[in-house]
Design a protein around this motif. Structure first.
Motif, PDB file in Angstrom:
ATOM      1  N   GLY A 161       0.819  -1.205   0.000  1.00 31.62           N
ATOM      2  CA  GLY A 161       0.000   0.000   0.000  1.00 31.62           C
ATOM      3  C   GLY A 161       0.851   1.252   0.000  1.00 31.62           C
ATOM      4  N   ALA A 162       1.935   1.237   0.778  1.00 28.97           N
ATOM      5  CA  ALA A 162       2.825   2.397   0.815  1.00 28.97           C
ATOM      6  C   ALA A 162       3.469   2.636  -0.545  1.00 28.97           C
ATOM      7  N   THR A 163       3.950   1.549  -1.175  1.00 31.88           N
ATOM      8  CA  THR A 163       4.627   1.684  -2.460  1.00 31.88           C
ATOM      9  C   THR A 163       3.664   2.139  -3.559  1.00 31.88           C
ATOM     10  N   ILE A 164       2.512   1.465  -3.650  1.00 31.77           N
ATOM     11  CA  ILE A 164       1.530   1.798  -4.690  1.00 31.77           C
ATOM     12  C   ILE A 164       0.943   3.188  -4.454  1.00 31.77           C
ATOM     13  N   SER A 165       0.644   3.486  -3.196  1.00 32.46           N
ATOM     14  CA  SER A 165       0.029   4.776  -2.883  1.00 32.46           C
ATOM     15  C   SER A 165       0.957   5.935  -3.216  1.00 32.46           C
ATOM     16  N   ALA A 166       2.273   5.730  -3.017  1.00 34.15           N
ATOM     17  CA  ALA A 166       3.228   6.788  -3.336  1.00 34.15           C
ATOM     18  C   ALA A 166       3.126   7.199  -4.799  1.00 34.15           C
ATOM     19  N   GLY A 167       2.860   6.202  -5.681  1.00 34.95           N
ATOM     20  CA  GLY A 167       2.692   6.518  -7.100  1.00 34.95           C
ATOM     21  C   GLY A 167       1.323   7.101  -7.415  1.00 34.95           C
ATOM     22  N   LEU A 168       0.271   6.473  -6.886  1.00 37.80           N
ATOM     23  CA  LEU A 168      -1.089   6.911  -7.200  1.00 37.80           C
ATOM     24  C   LEU A 168      -1.390   8.308  -6.666  1.00 37.80           C
ATOM     25  N   MET A 169      -0.797   8.659  -5.543  1.00 35.90           N
ATOM     26  CA  MET A 169      -1.055   9.978  -4.960  1.00 35.90           C
ATOM     27  C   MET A 169      -0.482  11.110  -5.814  1.00 35.90           C
ATOM     28  N   ARG A 170       0.360  10.767  -6.755  1.00 39.52           N
ATOM     29  CA  ARG A 170       0.947  11.796  -7.635  1.00 39.52           C
ATOM     30  C   ARG A 170       0.122  12.017  -8.899  1.00 39.52           C
ATOM     31  N   LEU A 171      -0.928  11.198  -9.078  1.00 43.32           N
ATOM     32  CA  LEU A 171      -1.758  11.328 -10.275  1.00 43.32           C
ATOM     33  C   LEU A 171      -2.659  12.562 -10.194  1.00 43.32           C
ATOM     34  N   SER A 172      -3.018  13.051 -11.357  1.00 43.39           N
ATOM     35  CA  SER A 172      -3.984  14.149 -11.426  1.00 43.39           C
ATOM     36  C   SER A 172      -4.684  14.069 -12.777  1.00 43.39           C
ATOM     37  N   TRP A 173      -5.526  13.046 -12.924  1.00 49.56           N
ATOM     38  CA  TRP A 173      -6.260  12.822 -14.161  1.00 49.56           C
ATOM     39  C   TRP A 173      -7.683  13.338 -14.030  1.00 49.56           C
ATOM     40  N   LEU A 174      -8.227  13.825 -15.125  1.00 48.96           N
ATOM     41  CA  LEU A 174      -9.627  14.247 -15.178  1.00 48.96           C
ATOM     42  C   LEU A 174      -9.982  15.186 -14.026  1.00 48.96           C
ATOM     43  N   VAL A 283       7.055  10.421   2.921  1.00 45.97           N
ATOM     44  CA  VAL A 283       6.345   9.980   4.126  1.00 45.97           C
ATOM     45  C   VAL A 283       5.730   8.604   3.912  1.00 45.97           C
ATOM     46  N   ILE A 284       5.077   8.403   2.767  1.00 46.39           N
ATOM     47  CA  ILE A 284       4.420   7.129   2.482  1.00 46.39           C
ATOM     48  C   ILE A 284       5.429   5.988   2.433  1.00 46.39           C
ATOM     49  N   LEU A 285       6.555   6.203   1.758  1.00 49.23           N
ATOM     50  CA  LEU A 285       7.560   5.146   1.628  1.00 49.23           C
ATOM     51  C   LEU A 285       8.205   4.809   2.971  1.00 49.23           C
ATOM     52  N   ILE A 286       8.508   5.816   3.767  1.00 48.40           N
ATOM     53  CA  ILE A 286       9.092   5.571   5.085  1.00 48.40           C
ATOM     54  C   ILE A 286       8.094   4.848   5.993  1.00 48.40           C
ATOM     55  N   SER A 287       6.815   5.192   5.848  1.00 49.26           N
ATOM     56  CA  SER A 287       5.779   4.561   6.674  1.00 49.26           C
ATOM     57  C   SER A 287       5.616   3.079   6.364  1.00 49.26           C
ATOM     58  N   GLY A 288       6.100   2.638   5.200  1.00 48.40           N
ATOM     59  CA  GLY A 288       5.990   1.224   4.826  1.00 48.40           C
ATOM     60  C   GLY A 288       7.064   0.348   5.435  1.00 48.40           C
TER      61      GLY A 288
END
Length: 428
Positions: A161-174, A283-288
């Motif tokens: 979740g930490a790894t995937i969320s770090a990427g998804l939280m950077r999205l800004s689609w639509l 923060v997300i990556l360290i939290s993992g």
């Protein structure tokens, strides 16, 4: 030379065959289950600012999931035991996946509360259902390790979740922010998995065409012998089991554990953010990190508990160590490396607890009484999933920091350890 397999040979072969077939799939389902439950902790890094949620509002919304979870545990588990685990698990996945996806579209605190409440109802039967389901396939002496392999999905899901969320939280689609895509895209796989579960899972060994006939006959006979032995030792109705002293203590212990587990997972990213001042991705990556270290501790404890067939001390010691480690996290103050080390020790102890713990109720209970009791323990315990996140948020608003909330978690860990030691049942 005899062609009949010896008992140890067929036991090992059957256990290996069942494990290869069921555990990886159940593991994946629990990863999806836990991701859809706790990804809100990562979403909060953006959501609380976008929707102007206070710590109390977020804590209440994160925790109200467990009110719905509590209300539907016992009826859900009884359905699994008396109806069909395969159908129930598949249906749960479909419903909770759809609700988790809708979480990406909330715009107010009321929408947030209702969606989390309904998600709790949808997920209510999954965990106790799988614990009951594993009793259909594993003997008591093999059950702890099977539960540990299944429950290792919790730290794995937090790490993933930490790894995937770090990427998804950077999205800004639509014109949708990253936290919305995080909730939307992590909910959809559960819907797909629900469809697969209908065809892949088998309710009972006697129906397992994928097991060779001798293995199918052996495990069916072994489990029937175990049920007959329990019936001779203890004859409890479902209602008597729910009022049993041991069951009530186990429920209180699990409340202390879940308060720590969910409280820590819900707030760890925000605590790390406050200590470190780092950006969202960091923060997300360290939290993992703490969840990665929990996996080997969980498996080693389970293997040792199964080998010795001792459960009580294997469950009590980890909860005591949780209290010690979280105390050290307070002492670490704003020193990030020391704080992460303390939180890592706490999570290693936390996830060493469940596998020996869940072997305890199956020592003296079977059938519908076991299903109802496991559901009661899990549902009552999971009220801690409401209390932990909410109280940490409330205390953070009142005190301006997280120390008071962590002290509450320390007290729960130490209390839970003492309650485990008050149990009379230690071995099967």
């Amino acid at each position: 030379m005899s062609t009949v397999a010896s008992a140890p040979d067929i036991a090992e072969r059957t256990r290996r065959h069942i494990t290869r077939r069921l555990v990886p799939f159940l593991f994946v389902l629990y990863v999806l289950n836990y991701l859809d439950r706790v990804n809100i902790s990562y979403a909060a890094l953006q959501m609380t600012g976008d929707l102007h949620f206070s710590n109390s509002v977020f804590g209440f919304g994160a925790g109200i999931f467990f009110i719905g979870y509590f209300l539907f545990q016992v009826p859900s588990a009884l359905l699994i035991e008396t109806w069909s685990a395969r159908r129930f698990i598949g249906l749960s996945l479909l419903v909770w996946g759809a609700l988790a996806t809708l979480g990406g579209f909330v715009n107010s605190d009321q929408q947030f509360y209702w969606l989390r409440f309904l998600l709790g109802i949808a997920e209510a039967g999954f965990f106790p259902g799988v614990i009951v389901y594993l009793t259909h396939w594993y003997r008591y002496q093999d059950r702890g390790k099977a539960v540990a392999m299944f429950m290792s999905a919790i730290p794995v899901s937090n790490m993933l979740g930490a790894t995937i969320s770090a990427g998804l939280m950077r999205l800004s689609w639509l014109s949708l922010r990253g936290w919305r895509w995080l909730l939307i895209l992590e909910g959809l796989p559960s819907v797909i998995a629900g469809i697969v579960a209908f065809r892949y899972l088998t309710d009972w060994p006697k129906d397992a065409g994928w097991l060779p006939e001798d293995e199918r006959r052996w495990i069916t006979t072994e489990l029937e012998r175990e049920r007959e032995m329990k019936a001779k030792q203890v004859k409890l109705s479902t209602w008597q089991a729910l009022r049993n002293r041991q069951v009530i203590i186990l429920a209180l212990v699990y409340f202390c554990y879940i308060t720590n587990s969910i409280g820590l997972s819900a707030w760890l990213p925000k605590i790390v953010q406050r200590i470190s001042g780092l950006n969202t991705t960091q923060v997300i990556l360290i939290s993992g990190i703490p969840w990665l270290l929990a996996i080997p501790a969980m498996l080693v404890t389970a293997a040792h508990s199964d080998k010795t067939r001792e459960r009580r001390w294997h469950a009590a010691i980890p909860l005591f160590l949780v209290g010690v480690a979280l105390s050290l996290s307070i002492a670490a103050g704003s020193h990030l490396a020391l704080a992460i080390a303390a939180f890592s020790a706490a999570t290693m102890a936390l996830y060493s607890f469940p596998s020996p713990f869940w072997a305890l109720p199956t020592i003296f209970l079977a059938g519908p009484a076991a299903a109802a009791s496991i559901a009661l323990i899990n549902s009552t315990g999971n009220l801690g999933g409401f209390v932990g996140p909410y109280l940490i948020g409330y205390l953070a608003d009142k005190t301006g920091g997280y120390t008071a909330g962590i002290l509450y978690l320390v007290a729960c860990g130490l209390t839970g350890s003492a309650l485990v030691l008050s149990l009379r049942t230690t071995k099967a």
